[in-house]
Design an enzyme around this catalytic site. Sequence first.
Site, PDB file in Angstrom:
ATOM      1  CD  GLN A   1      37.997  40.552 -59.424  1.00 55.31           C
ATOM      2  OE1 GLN A   1      37.084  41.404 -59.548  1.00 55.31           O
ATOM      3  NE2 GLN A   1      38.239  39.752 -58.426  1.00 55.31           N
TER       4      GLN A   1
ATOM      5  CB  CYS B   1      36.827  41.734 -52.984  1.00 54.81           C
ATOM      6  SG  CYS B   1      35.631  40.500 -52.317  1.00 54.81           S
TER       7      CYS B   1
ATOM      8  CG  ASP C   1      40.755  36.548 -55.511  1.00 54.79           C
ATOM      9  OD1 ASP C   1      40.242  37.297 -54.720  1.00 54.79           O
ATOM     10  OD2 ASP C   1      40.627  36.829 -56.666  1.00 54.79           O
TER      11      ASP C   1
ATOM     12  CE1 TYR D   1      37.569  30.060 -50.444  1.00 55.37           C
ATOM     13  CE2 TYR D   1      39.934  30.250 -50.315  1.00 55.37           C
ATOM     14  CZ  TYR D   1      38.615  29.929 -49.660  1.00 55.37           C
ATOM     15  OH  TYR D   1      38.600  29.841 -48.155  1.00 55.37           O
TER      16      TYR D   1
END
Length: 421
Positions: free
Chosen positions: A262, A379, A352, A289
């Site tokens: 990130q 996201c 994620d 993930y």
Amino acid sequence: MSDAAHTPATPEHTGLVTLEIEKLVAGGLGLARDADGVVLVRGALPGEQVTASLRDGRGVRQGVTREVLRASPDRVDATALPTADLAHASYAAQLIFKRGFVEEALTRIAKVRHTVQDTVPSPREWFYRNTAQYLVTPEGFAYRERRGSGPLVVGADPLVMPQIQAIMDKLDTERLSPATEIAFRASLLTGEVVAAVIGAGETRAFLRASDHLMEAGVVGVSLAQPAGKRFSAGVRLIAGESEIREQFGLVQVSVSATGFAQVNPEAAGLAYIRAAELAGKGEHAVDLYGGAGAIGRHLSPSFRKVTVLDSSPEALSRGRQDVALSGEKNVTYRSGDAARFSELGTDVIVVDPPRAGLEPDAREHIHASTADRLVYVSCDPATWARDIGDLTRRGWKLGAVIPHDFYPQTSHIEIVSVLER
């Protein structure tokens, strides 16, 4: 007004129209209507009257703000960077808009009416990105212009950490030849920066570029061959270190210029702590993930066993090294596809996924698993809402939904949520 009000016309934009902006939608676009239907306008805010040039094309018409005739009280002076597509709004307004993106996705796509909590702000509104990738041009570092005809040279980038900018200020792009692009990764924890030059050729062709970067202060330089998929053609270390250490929430992880991590470690850390709180406690948690396991390792104190599953050998290797350093004995890394996992005895699953969301097979496996709780970090509100709609129709119940802002000055938003049987 903002820079958007003075954007030069490009050949693809024709015809000026005056529009009243009703609201902001995903992508940071202002929605307006005229006699011909809906128009989505870049650089506009709700309540504004703007003059926009429209772009020819199929589907919903899109345009760019050329002049703001009546400004919103939320409007501020904005940077012209193409990556900062919401910088013309105050930060307080950005947080409200982003919560709205999540709410709209839930009602429009998931067909679910549910409370969305206030957006958790980023600790830093500017200078937060620990990574950046630029074109290397004779004029300087540049963004690949998305909507214009050529690269946009960047002198100073207000989104990247000062450590990266300090390196960029010392570099002469001509001395980086034959590199066509460059990627940086900085650490807020250590202050170090690593770089990767991107270009075709053998390592020896990039030794001069590597020396120049090391002299400028990076602690390591790697070489990546150009590829359609980012860094998929292999990465080789030229000099120094390939990885540096960074703090994400309660854990330290290894990061590189070419591996995924990130971009806003402080904001991501807050989300990872929240995800672990929502996961609760139990015997076994699976982090799908999972990458290098930044989220999975936050689960470690509350579960007897944590399995991190990912398909990236590079991420799994970094994760195994990290837990060897930290001493976490109950975190196991496995290579595998999230759409094919078959872990038995799972209490909690954390996901994620990439922007595309959960594959249909992954949703099937999650529903067929023994887990009674799913923590979903996303996201992308649209694909998240698609998956939430599917899971709720299968009988899962949506709990907390918390937007987290990893990307101030942009329209992107991260979501931390939980579902239970």
